[in-house]
Design an enzyme around this catalytic site. Structure first.
Site, PDB file in Angstrom:
ATOM      1  N   PRO A 143       7.597  -6.733   4.038  1.00  0.00           N
ATOM      2  CA  PRO A 143       6.743  -6.188   3.369  1.00  0.00           C
ATOM      3  C   PRO A 143       6.799  -4.034   4.265  1.00  0.00           C
ATOM      4  CG  PRO A 143       5.338  -7.207   3.869  1.00  0.00           C
ATOM      5  CD  PRO A 143       6.774  -8.251   4.279  1.00  0.00           C
TER       6      PRO A 143
ATOM      7  N   ARG B 256      -4.644   4.109   6.348  1.00  0.00           N
ATOM      8  CA  ARG B 256      -4.978   4.254   4.529  1.00  0.00           C
ATOM      9  C   ARG B 256      -6.204   4.779   4.235  1.00  0.00           C
ATOM     10  NH1 ARG B 256      -3.875  -1.363   2.211  1.00  0.00           N
ATOM     11  NH2 ARG B 256      -5.442  -0.607   1.835  1.00  0.00           N
TER      12      ARG B 256
ATOM     13  N   ASP C 226       1.326  -1.058  -0.415  1.00  0.00           N
ATOM     14  CA  ASP C 226       0.087   0.083   0.162  1.00  0.00           C
ATOM     15  C   ASP C 226       0.923   1.182   0.118  1.00  0.00           C
ATOM     16  OD1 ASP C 226       0.931  -0.179   2.701  1.00  0.00           O
ATOM     17  OD2 ASP C 226      -0.901  -0.610   3.606  1.00  0.00           O
TER      18      ASP C 226
ATOM     19  N   TYR D 244       0.927  -3.833  11.337  1.00  0.00           N
ATOM     20  CA  TYR D 244       2.241  -5.035  10.836  1.00  0.00           C
ATOM     21  C   TYR D 244       1.641  -5.278  12.692  1.00  0.00           C
ATOM     22  CZ  TYR D 244       2.741  -3.701   6.085  1.00  0.00           C
ATOM     23  OH  TYR D 244       3.036  -3.306   5.147  1.00  0.00           O
TER      24      TYR D 244
HETATM   25  P1  FAD Z   1       3.475  -9.970  -7.773  1.00  0.00           P
HETATM   26  O1  FAD Z   1       3.003  -8.599  -6.850  1.00  0.00           O
HETATM   27  O2  FAD Z   1       3.840 -10.562  -6.922  1.00  0.00           O
HETATM   28  O3  FAD Z   1       2.784  -9.870  -9.240  1.00  0.00           O
HETATM   29  C1  FAD Z   1       3.616 -11.447  -9.468  1.00  0.00           C
HETATM   30  C2  FAD Z   1       2.213 -11.361 -10.647  1.00  0.00           C
HETATM   31  O4  FAD Z   1       2.710 -13.017 -11.273  1.00  0.00           O
HETATM   32  C3  FAD Z   1       0.784 -11.964 -10.176  1.00  0.00           C
HETATM   33  O5  FAD Z   1       0.000 -11.924 -10.883  1.00  0.00           O
HETATM   34  C4  FAD Z   1       0.900 -13.714 -10.151  1.00  0.00           C
HETATM   35  O6  FAD Z   1      -0.132 -14.311 -10.225  1.00  0.00           O
HETATM   36  C5  FAD Z   1       1.491 -13.953 -11.508  1.00  0.00           C
HETATM   37  N1  FAD Z   1       2.124 -15.313 -11.363  1.00  0.00           N
HETATM   38  C6  FAD Z   1       3.129 -16.011 -10.584  1.00  0.00           C
HETATM   39  N2  FAD Z   1       3.553 -16.846 -11.425  1.00  0.00           N
HETATM   40  C7  FAD Z   1       3.076 -16.534 -12.397  1.00  0.00           C
HETATM   41  C8  FAD Z   1       3.607 -17.974 -13.487  1.00  0.00           C
HETATM   42  N3  FAD Z   1       3.804 -19.332 -13.214  1.00  0.00           N
HETATM   43  N4  FAD Z   1       2.180 -17.960 -14.375  1.00  0.00           N
HETATM   44  C9  FAD Z   1       1.794 -16.760 -14.729  1.00  0.00           C
HETATM   45  N5  FAD Z   1       1.518 -15.637 -14.080  1.00  0.00           N
HETATM   46  C10 FAD Z   1       2.280 -16.224 -12.827  1.00  0.00           C
HETATM   47  N6  FAD Z   1       5.364  -3.175  -1.178  1.00  0.00           N
HETATM   48  C11 FAD Z   1       5.523  -1.694  -0.725  1.00  0.00           C
HETATM   49  O7  FAD Z   1       6.211  -1.006  -2.167  1.00  0.00           O
HETATM   50  N7  FAD Z   1       4.562  -1.246   0.278  1.00  0.00           N
HETATM   51  C12 FAD Z   1       4.275  -1.438   1.044  1.00  0.00           C
HETATM   52  O8  FAD Z   1       3.846  -1.433   1.759  1.00  0.00           O
HETATM   53  C13 FAD Z   1       4.083  -3.532   0.776  1.00  0.00           C
HETATM   54  N8  FAD Z   1       3.366  -4.005   1.793  1.00  0.00           N
HETATM   55  C14 FAD Z   1       2.929  -5.139   1.553  1.00  0.00           C
HETATM   56  C15 FAD Z   1       2.481  -5.892   2.301  1.00  0.00           C
HETATM   57  C16 FAD Z   1       1.895  -7.473   2.362  1.00  0.00           C
HETATM   58  C17 FAD Z   1       0.954  -8.419   3.298  1.00  0.00           C
HETATM   59  C18 FAD Z   1       2.598  -8.095   0.865  1.00  0.00           C
HETATM   60  C19 FAD Z   1       3.001  -9.632   0.907  1.00  0.00           C
HETATM   61  C20 FAD Z   1       3.405  -6.767   0.477  1.00  0.00           C
HETATM   62  C21 FAD Z   1       4.057  -6.102   0.174  1.00  0.00           C
HETATM   63  N9  FAD Z   1       4.795  -5.092  -0.336  1.00  0.00           N
HETATM   64  C22 FAD Z   1       5.300  -3.651   0.105  1.00  0.00           C
HETATM   65  C23 FAD Z   1       5.497  -5.893  -0.984  1.00  0.00           C
HETATM   66  C24 FAD Z   1       4.713  -5.634  -2.664  1.00  0.00           C
HETATM   67  O9  FAD Z   1       3.084  -6.563  -2.241  1.00  0.00           O
HETATM   68  C25 FAD Z   1       5.459  -7.257  -3.597  1.00  0.00           C
HETATM   69  O10 FAD Z   1       7.075  -6.632  -3.361  1.00  0.00           O
HETATM   70  C26 FAD Z   1       4.771  -6.521  -5.447  1.00  0.00           C
HETATM   71  O11 FAD Z   1       3.744  -6.786  -4.841  1.00  0.00           O
HETATM   72  C27 FAD Z   1       5.666  -7.036  -6.241  1.00  0.00           C
HETATM   73  O12 FAD Z   1       5.139  -6.934  -7.138  1.00  0.00           O
HETATM   74  P2  FAD Z   1       5.917  -8.079  -8.718  1.00  0.00           P
HETATM   75  O13 FAD Z   1       5.193  -7.571  -9.922  1.00  0.00           O
HETATM   76  O14 FAD Z   1       7.196  -7.954  -8.639  1.00  0.00           O
HETATM   77  O15 FAD Z   1       5.181  -9.618  -7.965  1.00  0.00           O
END
Ligand code: FAD
Length: 646
Positions: free
Chosen positions: A355, A273, A46, A281
């Protein structure tokens, strides 16, 4: 027959969608697939950093964040006084003044993804859901235009009866096997041929595993730092709960960010928020090495109970919990981010961490923001593929800093004040560290090292522009548009569209000598054979289509009329050769919105010789040049990687 695309993006989280925006914007034929049937709607990240909002602005989306997000203004630190009572010990601004024109904000990751999806749609790109890769093959044949073949499986979702408020299914406390078994079944198979593949598929990345990129650092093996004194002595396996709720509490600081260490019950962080939600957290406990968290034993009630103990004597009721999860703190970074410069990793696929620092979503999007324009330039034949090496050179260092930061902060958060004091780090030092890291956590402190696409001339003329730092992003100042007198943020002209920019600090146009020097520079840039503008702009394309010149005068608009500027500064574009009106600006006080301090803000002498700042398509400053030798130096720089336009 396999379908062909230039870039296949695997994963439509923040990293994949940001890449999709770049590729859609720049007209690259791309596909973006995701295994999930829908995007996320609740929970997860977020925190939106200032720098991320600056980038959203460059895609025309910042307003949407500002409309919906909650801006954070203050951070309050609570810790026990000498009698053990929890008291606020200090208050600081959440965003340090002068960090950015935007503020650190919080908004649900799902909404951020919505904005990115809408932006992609305007360029004709949409997420193809329920698709997942099975295999990836390379062809080494030099005649193969699309050398990668990815076999894709179309998935049939299994009926999902899980609680929509629970985020446990994506938590790192669930094993990969359990994660995959419960969610999807395979359907028909298709082949996609691509020039490039980017794995944006999150922490459990298939792409990372398939192209055999090893995760090399676990936090406990990360090179030691003397300023993280707990590393050697505290356990690494600490787990936390997270929840979004509308709380009822007598804690007075529930609508500002709170970082709270209790005497013995653990720590928590509160982030106010949008929609009156509050993100908590909450430290739940520590595991012994080898011990696993019991997934079925986790619940929102257990998280609330832990929060009550930490907050006591303040009260806490959470009648509505919108989303919750439990996660184990851990940091990992991948050794390398590409394979054969054809398959790349971005986002959580490349680095994971806890996170709480609010970094993951931001750094993930910044990875693919760094990669997107480079891929687009290669695919369109504007540059040689050699620039793709700079993706790893630039982003691995950022990821390393992220992991180091997260490791340090996780330890500091999870220690009790007494343990911290006993190990030589006071709560005051923790707070001081928080302040010191403020610029870094805003995303504005990233600085890239010299490379093929950074620092052209040697030595750069940095003395001409004191506050512009090569390797950093170009900061904004209020300027006035010459043609229509509108006050405008200069960085708003650095639209994410794949173009390089030459920002010409033209100086005082009332000084005859300076005007002549400026006119000569423009003439050279437009007509000299070695000029990169002449050499790399395709003959049929607009003069500003590859490198756009933005002129900023120190003199007022009244000194020189718009039509007296040379054609390079106000080129004619399009089929009907329309004049442009948005490339010349002056540093003067506007009628209504301030201004007049841009030259001093950038550190340029308004009556001096002027200078040229070269800005990359991702707003990073590649070089600073004087007017003399400017064209020659630019030629050496661009000849290193550009391909002559046809
Ligand atoms: P993801 O968001 O994980 O996206 C990966 C995508 O790939 C997903 O849609 C998934 O379905 C898809 N996928 C996976 N495997 C496959 C496959 N084999 N084939 C096809 N599709 C696939 N970050 C912040 O910057 N600020 C915050 O405040 C923060 N708070 C957080 C709180 C929590 C509780 C959590 C869990 C995370 C938090 N984060 C925060 C971290 C943040 O959510 C992630 O770092 C971010 O989502 C990463 O983005 P991404 O696109 O790399 O991966």
């Amino acid at each position: 027959m396999a379908d062909e695309c230039d870039v296949l993006i695997i994963g439509a989280g923040p990293a994949g969608l940001m890449l999709g925006c770049w590729l859609a914007r720049t007209g690259v034929k791309a596909r973006i697939i995701d295994q999930r049937a829908t995007k996320i709607t609740r929970g997860h990240a977020d925190g939106v950093q200032c720098r991320t909002i600056e980038i959203f602005q460059s895609f025309g989306m910042a307003e949407r964040i500002q409309m919906e997000a909650n801006e954070l203004s203050e951070v309050v630190f609570y810790s026990p006084d000498k009698d053990g009572n929890l008291v606020p010990t200090s208050r600081i601004p959440d965003t340090e003044p002068d960090t950015s024109r935007f503020r650190h904000s919080v908004l649900n990751q799902g909404r951020i993804e919505d904005f990115l999806i809408d932006c992609m749609k305007t360029g004709g790109l949409a997420v193809e859901r329920l698709m997942s890769p099975l295999s990836l093959e390379y062809s080494d044949s030099p005649t193969e235009s699309h050398p990668i073949t990815v076999k894709i499986e179309h998935l049939v979702p299994i009926e999902d009866s899980s609680d929509p408020a629970s985020g446990l299914y994506r938590s790192n406390i669930i094993s990969d096997e359990e994660f995959n078994r419960s969610r999807l079944r395979g359907g028909k198979v298709e082949n996609i041929k691509a020039k490039y593949v980017v794995g944006c598929d999150g922490a459990r990345s298939w792409t990372r595993k398939y192209v055999v990129l090893r995760i090399i650092y676990a936090a406990h093996r990360f090179p030691d730092n003397s300023d993280t004194p707990w590393r050697a002595t505290r356990p690494t396996f600490i787990y936390w709960g997270v929840m979004d709720a509308r709380p009822i509490t007598d804690l007075p600081d529930i609508r500002v960010k709170v970082v709270l260490h209790s005497a013995n019950a653990g720590s928590l962080m509160i982030v106010p928020r949008e929609r009156n939600l509050v993100r908590f957290y909450i430290q739940l406990g520590a595991l012994q090495p080898g011990e696993k968290i019991g997934v079925s034993a986790q619940s929102p009630e257990k998280i609330i109970e832990s929060a009550r103990k930490i907050l006591a004597p303040y009260t806490l009721e959470c009648p509505e919990v919108e989303w919750w999860s439990v996660y184990e703190i851990g940091q990992r970074i991948c050794k390398t981010v590409s394979s054969k410069d054809r398959v790349f990793l971005a986002g959580d696929a490349f680095h994971t961490h806890s996170p709480k620092g609010g970094q993951g979503m931001n750094v993930s999007m910044m990875d693919s923001y760094n990669l997107g324009w480079k891929l687009a330039a290669c695919v369109k034949g504007l540059t040689s593929p050699s620039i793709l090496d700079t993706y790893g050179q630039e982003r691995v260092e950022v990821a390393r800093q992220l992991i180091e930061f997260d490791h340090k902060f996780s330890r500091l958060f999870s220690a009790t004040p007494a343990v911290a004091e006993s190990e030589g780090v006071s709560m005051e030092e923790f707070q001081a560290l928080w302040v010191r890291m403020g610029k870094w956590t805003s995303g504005t402190a990233v600085r890239y090292d010299p490379s093929l696409i950074m620092t052209a001339s040697s030595p750069a003329k940095t003395e001409l522009v004191q506050n512009v730092i090569i390797g950093s992003h170009f900061e904004s100042q209020m300027v006035v548009c010459y043609a229509d007198a509108h006050a405008t943020q200069f960085a708003d002209r650095l639209v994410s569209d794949g173009r390089w920019r030459l920002i010409v600090f033209a100086g005082n146009m009332g000084d005859e000598n300076q005007l002549q020097r400026f006119n000569y520079l423009c003439d050279q840039l437009m007509h000299a054979d070695e000029s990169p503008i002449k050499k790399y702009t395709p003959p049929s394309a607009d003069l500003n289509s590859v490198i756009e010149v933005l002129t900023l005068t120190s003199s007022s608009r009244r000194v020189l009329s718009y039509s007296a500027f040379p054609e390079l500064a106000r080129p004619y574009v399009g089929k009907f050769r329309y004049p442009t009106y948005d490339q010349i600006f002056s540093d003067e006080v506007s009628y209504l919105d301030g201004g007049g301090t841009a030259y001093s803000g950038y550190g340029v002498d308004p009556d001096g010789p002027g200078c040229v700042v070269l800005v990359r398509p991702d707003q990073f400053i590649a070089d600073v040049l004087g007017f003399e030798q400017c064209v020659e130096n630019l030629a050496i720089f661009f000849d290193g990687f550009m391909v002559k336009g046809k």
